[in-house]
Design an enzyme around this catalytic site. Structure first.
Site, PDB file in Angstrom:
ATOM      1  N   ASP A 182       0.828  -1.196   0.000  1.00 20.03           N
ATOM      2  CA  ASP A 182       0.000   0.000   0.000  1.00 20.03           C
ATOM      3  C   ASP A 182       0.872   1.260   0.000  1.00 20.03           C
ATOM      4  OD1 ASP A 182      -2.730   1.208   0.463  1.00 20.03           O
ATOM      5  OD2 ASP A 182      -1.737   1.948   2.264  1.00 20.03           O
ATOM      6  N   GLU A 219       1.529  -0.486  -5.072  1.00 19.81           N
ATOM      7  CA  GLU A 219       0.530   0.543  -5.309  1.00 19.81           C
ATOM      8  C   GLU A 219       1.287   1.865  -5.233  1.00 19.81           C
ATOM      9  OE1 GLU A 219      -3.476   2.625  -3.517  1.00 19.81           O
ATOM     10  OE2 GLU A 219      -1.737   2.168  -2.293  1.00 19.81           O
TER      11      GLU A 219
END
Length: 578
Positions: free
Chosen positions: A237, A299
């Site tokens: 993330d 990401e």
């Protein structure tokens, strides 16, 4: 060169022997051997997938129970959004313990059972790792609050003195992704105002200090904990945010680092710093200590694409999300450019391109493509006071876009429910909203709840089969019954059957590790057409039907997509090139 429509129709319908195909991407033997280069990975948002305990929140046993259904999609892996112990201020992206399962989702034994069941069906389990920040309830942050300034405990996070006469102003002008300042001031144990801590997201999500070697050691421990339990890898993330520029200078650009006039994204001081790459090189070495070809996926919202490929060099990440592709408008020229730029950029570093159309942070592509003449607010959802999508148009375009995407070489990410053609729930009453974006902006931005509504499994069951009790942590729209899995299983023309057939053919025809050449050199207006492993993939994004060769039709995005030899607007077809 712009062709007239008549000339364009003649051009695209030439016999294949006369065409000058334009090569863009070539396959290689190495790509054939590594599963992640052509993978199909299915994202599961655990709280919205399936609830077996009846409390209205999806759980790990619910995922395990539906592994056979997922196996029918011919996927390679599932990616689980966070299921760790968490106060759930940001749906689990505020982690309080990285090596445990939150009781709302189950137990570590439930996780082990999920991994074992998935493995029995040939499916890997990839977990979400959140290394930029944790929950303010994490023991490390609680220790930092209790510790004095400049102590080792406080150095695990980014604490700074404030500015102004008495330190009453934040250390700099950075803004949170969720709205408002990216700094919060603490109160010392004696009740006096203290230092400020950085949180690029919610105030309950303090950023780790990755300049501290102790943070590196902690996350290496976390990686090994899950690798030892058999995970197939990690989706990382906000992978571009870990290192901040020395001195934390002010920034006048966007909070998310996207480029705007005068503030190019590569200058954002909180993103894309060079030291990040050493972190991922060390993580790659850890994964290579384990068998089974484990993967790292970034990401990383990086602009432009040429910079994103820094994250997937041969000794770093294996994959990176292609957000330029995810956000492409309904425009053939833009899409062709994005595909070609993506393939050429990733080919330079020997990495696969990944393609994605929906996830838990964006409006589902059925709704996005149905917004005719209206643009989405950046990073936001659709609410009841906004212009509403045309669902019929959106579904037709979404099916076409999906079929084109599944014909591209590289990896593919699917988001739970897109195989059912689910739209966003755009009419959620504000009283039910849970996304911190909604609350931090006082409702100016409705947030992402619309894409996170629990799935419909059975048309005539309570909560459409999501939970036996009828409970659902977010309200489901009344139209959910028409999208339910059981209804679509019985309808050969359904979106579910379109996905199943496309994913099976993609595997059988080797499209994921194939090549790509444009067909022909000059596409008709509004048409995106290419050849991959002997398959012509053509999508009509225009307003008029276009002529195609009389080749064997392998698959089409909607029934009747082809009228004799003409491809209707908002449709895609796969044809075998003789």
């Amino acid at each position: 060169m712009i062709l007239s429509m008549d000339n364009a129709l003649r051009e695209i319908s030439k016999p294949s022997a006369e065409l000058q195909l334009v090569p863009v991407h070539e396959a290689s033997a190495e790509r054939d051997r590594q599963w992640w280069r052509s993978s199909v990975i299915y994202q599961i948002y655990p709280r919205s997938f399936r609830d077996l305990r009846g409390d209205g929140i999806g759980d790990l046993p619910g995922i395990t129970a539906e592994i056979p259904a997922l196996a029918e999609l011919d996927i390679d892996a599932i990616w689980l959004s966070p299921f760790y112990k968490s106060p759930q201020k940001d749906a689990g992206y505020d982690v309080a313990d990285y090596c445990s399962v939150d009781p709302i989702f189950g137990t570590l034994d439930d996780f082990d059972a999920l991994v074992a069941t998935a493995k029995a069906h040939g499916i890997r389990v990839i977990v979400d790792l959140v290394p930029n920040h944790c929950s303010d309830q994490h023991p490390l942050f609680q220790a930092a609050l209790a510790a004095p300034e400049n102590s080792p405990a406080r150095d695990m996070f980014i604490f700074r003195d404030g500015t102004g006469e008495n330190g009453e102003n934040p250390p700099n002008n950075w803004q949170s992704h969720f709205g408002g300042p990216a700094w919060t001031r603490i109160t010392n144990p004696d009740g006096t105002p203290g230092q400020w801590y950085l949180h690029l997201f919610d105030s309950t999500q303090p950023d780790f200090n990755w300049d501290n070697p102790a943070v590196h050691q902690e996350f290496e421990r976390i990686l090994r904990f899950w690798l030892d339990r058999g995970v197939g890898g990690f989706r990382v993330d906000v992978a571009h945010a870990l290192i901040k520029k020395s001195g934390l200078p002010d920034w006048g650009g966007r909070a998310d680092g996207a480029s705007i006039e005068g503030f190019p994204g590569h200058e954002a001081p909180m993103f894309g710093q060079a030291g990040i790459h050493d972190i991922y090189r060390s993580w790659r070495k850890i994964l290579e200590d384990y068998d089974g070809d484990r993967v790292l996926c970034a990401e990383a919202t990086i602009d432009p694409l040429d910079r994103l490929t820094d994250w997937v060099r041969s000794d770093e990440m294996h994959q990176a999300f292609n957000f330029a592709y995810l956000h492409h408008p309904w425009d053939a020229g833009d899409l062709r450019s994005t595909i070609e730029t993506s393939l050429k950029a990733f080919d330079k570093v020997g990495a696969p391109t990944t393609w994605v159309l929906s996830n838990h942070d964006v409006v589902r592509h059925v709704s996005r493509f149905g917004l005719q003449g209206h643009e989405l607010r950046s990073g936001d959802g659709i609410g009841p006071d906004d212009a509403q999508p045309d669902h019929v148009l959106g579904l037709s375009r979404a099916r076409a876009a999906t079929l084109l995407m599944l014909g591209l070489p590289g990896g593919v990410y699917l988001y739970q429910g897109e195989e059912l053609g689910l739209p966003d729930h755009t009419m959620i009453p504000h009283t039910y909203r849970q996304d911190p974006t909604f609350h931090r902006t006082d409702g100016v931005r409705v947030g992402r709840d619309g894409s996170r509504v629990p799935l419909p499994w059975t048309a005539d069951a309570p909560s459409y089969g999501f939970s036996s009790t009828g409970k659902s942590w977010l309200p489901q729209p009344e139209v959910w019954g028409t999208h339910s899995r059981d209804i679509q299983e019985r309808n050969p023309d359904s979106t579910l059957h379109m996905y199943k057939a496309a994913l099976r053919l993609r595997q059988e025809l080797g499209l994921g590790h194939g090549s790509l050449s444009w067909w022909p050199e000059h596409d008709a207006e509004g048409v995106v057409a290419f050849v991959n492993n002997g398959v012509l993939v053509a999508m009509n994004m225009g307003t008029e039907a276009v002529e195609l060769p009389e080749f064997e039709i392998l698959h089409q995005s909607s029934p009747g997509a082809m009228e004799h030899t003409r491809l209707r607007p908002n449709r895609t077809v796969w044809m075998r090139v003789p």
